[in-house]
Design a protein around this motif. Structure first.
Motif, PDB file in Angstrom:
ATOM      1  N   UNK A   1      47.257  30.868  41.188  1.00  0.00           N
ATOM      2  CA  UNK A   1      48.188  30.842  40.064  1.00  0.00           C
ATOM      3  C   UNK A   1      49.651  31.036  40.875  1.00  0.00           C
ATOM      4  N   UNK A   2      49.890  32.282  41.599  1.00  0.00           N
ATOM      5  CA  UNK A   2      51.075  32.659  42.172  1.00  0.00           C
ATOM      6  C   UNK A   2      51.609  31.437  43.010  1.00  0.00           C
ATOM      7  N   UNK A   3      50.569  31.041  43.848  1.00  0.00           N
ATOM      8  CA  UNK A   3      51.185  30.008  44.654  1.00  0.00           C
ATOM      9  C   UNK A   3      51.432  28.790  44.131  1.00  0.00           C
ATOM     10  N   UNK A   4      50.481  28.276  43.287  1.00  0.00           N
ATOM     11  CA  UNK A   4      50.691  26.892  42.388  1.00  0.00           C
ATOM     12  C   UNK A   4      51.751  27.029  41.400  1.00  0.00           C
ATOM     13  N   UNK A   5      52.116  28.338  41.001  1.00  0.00           N
ATOM     14  CA  UNK A   5      53.162  28.467  39.992  1.00  0.00           C
ATOM     15  C   UNK A   5      54.624  28.147  40.728  1.00  0.00           C
ATOM     16  N   UNK A   6      54.359  28.915  41.870  1.00  0.00           N
ATOM     17  CA  UNK A   6      55.783  28.447  42.499  1.00  0.00           C
ATOM     18  C   UNK A   6      55.796  26.999  43.126  1.00  0.00           C
TER      19      UNK A   6
ATOM     20  N   UNK B   1      37.991  30.880  37.576  1.00  0.00           N
ATOM     21  CA  UNK B   1      39.210  31.300  37.719  1.00  0.00           C
ATOM     22  C   UNK B   1      40.337  31.211  37.017  1.00  0.00           C
ATOM     23  N   UNK B   2      40.135  30.656  35.744  1.00  0.00           N
ATOM     24  CA  UNK B   2      41.193  29.759  34.629  1.00  0.00           C
ATOM     25  C   UNK B   2      42.113  31.184  34.739  1.00  0.00           C
ATOM     26  N   UNK B   3      41.543  32.285  34.108  1.00  0.00           N
ATOM     27  CA  UNK B   3      42.236  33.456  33.611  1.00  0.00           C
ATOM     28  C   UNK B   3      43.213  33.910  34.449  1.00  0.00           C
ATOM     29  N   UNK B   4      42.601  33.995  36.004  1.00  0.00           N
ATOM     30  CA  UNK B   4      43.483  34.375  36.889  1.00  0.00           C
ATOM     31  C   UNK B   4      44.695  33.670  37.070  1.00  0.00           C
ATOM     32  N   UNK B   5      44.351  31.963  37.258  1.00  0.00           N
ATOM     33  CA  UNK B   5      45.375  31.306  37.494  1.00  0.00           C
ATOM     34  C   UNK B   5      46.377  31.436  36.299  1.00  0.00           C
ATOM     35  N   UNK B   6      46.163  31.606  35.227  1.00  0.00           N
ATOM     36  CA  UNK B   6      47.058  31.660  34.084  1.00  0.00           C
ATOM     37  C   UNK B   6      47.872  33.058  34.310  1.00  0.00           C
ATOM     38  N   UNK B   7      47.055  34.072  34.696  1.00  0.00           N
ATOM     39  CA  UNK B   7      47.817  35.338  35.060  1.00  0.00           C
ATOM     40  C   UNK B   7      48.599  35.403  36.045  1.00  0.00           C
ATOM     41  N   UNK B   8      48.564  34.639  37.364  1.00  0.00           N
ATOM     42  CA  UNK B   8      49.411  34.813  38.451  1.00  0.00           C
ATOM     43  C   UNK B   8      50.334  33.625  38.128  1.00  0.00           C
ATOM     44  N   UNK B   9      50.234  32.526  37.506  1.00  0.00           N
ATOM     45  CA  UNK B   9      51.266  31.665  37.041  1.00  0.00           C
ATOM     46  C   UNK B   9      52.340  32.341  36.087  1.00  0.00           C
ATOM     47  N   UNK B  10      51.704  32.941  35.223  1.00  0.00           N
ATOM     48  CA  UNK B  10      52.482  33.734  34.138  1.00  0.00           C
ATOM     49  C   UNK B  10      53.312  34.805  34.601  1.00  0.00           C
ATOM     50  N   UNK B  11      52.665  35.773  35.670  1.00  0.00           N
ATOM     51  CA  UNK B  11      53.307  36.777  36.107  1.00  0.00           C
ATOM     52  C   UNK B  11      54.741  36.104  36.829  1.00  0.00           C
ATOM     53  N   UNK B  12      54.444  35.297  37.758  1.00  0.00           N
ATOM     54  CA  UNK B  12      55.424  34.680  38.706  1.00  0.00           C
ATOM     55  C   UNK B  12      56.580  34.256  37.842  1.00  0.00           C
TER      56      UNK B  12
END
Length: 139
Positions: A13-18, A69-80
């Motif tokens: 999520x962080x990487x793809x959010x970036x 992994x969906x909740x983790x991806x959401x959390x990572x992208x949301x945090x970033x």
């Protein structure tokens, strides 16, 4: 066993959010400048940029819909997005300029980073984090 998957999702999520923010900043600015330069519709020239925006949406959307992994991806992208959005609104302008440079695609012209400056990223990040907190799941 869900913890490793959630952690993988946060990192993704962080990487793809970036990547999504960088792509949206680049493609959105490219579309805007082309339209503003002509003061008219850009027609077929806009198609690659629109497809790039759609691709970023589809990739993140599909990954967020995966149960493991969906909740983790959401959390990572949301945090970033939320942390960067807050930082852009609160830090001194010179620091904000350096922060925005972190979202530039390598080898491209510098962009204004409108999504960062106008608070859109903060809004989207908070919505993603709230969705995870509320237990929302697309599946």
């Amino acid at each position: 066993m869900r913890t490793p998957n959630a952690l993988i999702g946060v990192v993704l999520g962080i990487l793809l959010g970036w990547a999504a923010v960088a792509l949206v900043a680049y493609a959105g600015t490219e579309l805007y400048t082309r339209r503003a330069a002509r003061m008219a519709d850009v027609g077929a020239e806009a198609l690659p940029w629109l497809l790039a925006l759609l691709a970023a949406s589809v990739v993140l959307g599909v990954l967020m819909s995966l149960r493991s992994i969906g909740a983790g991806v959401m959390t990572g992208a949301g945090l970033l997005m939320a942390v960067t959005g807050v930082a852009v609104q609160l830090l001194p302008i010179r620091t904000v300029i350096d922060l925005i440079k972190l979202f530039e695609l390598p080898g491209t012209r510098p962009r204004a980073g409108v999504m960062l400056l106008d608070g859109s990223m903060l809004f989207v990040g908070v919505v993603l984090l709230w969705s995870v907190r509320a237990g929302w799941s697309p599946t």
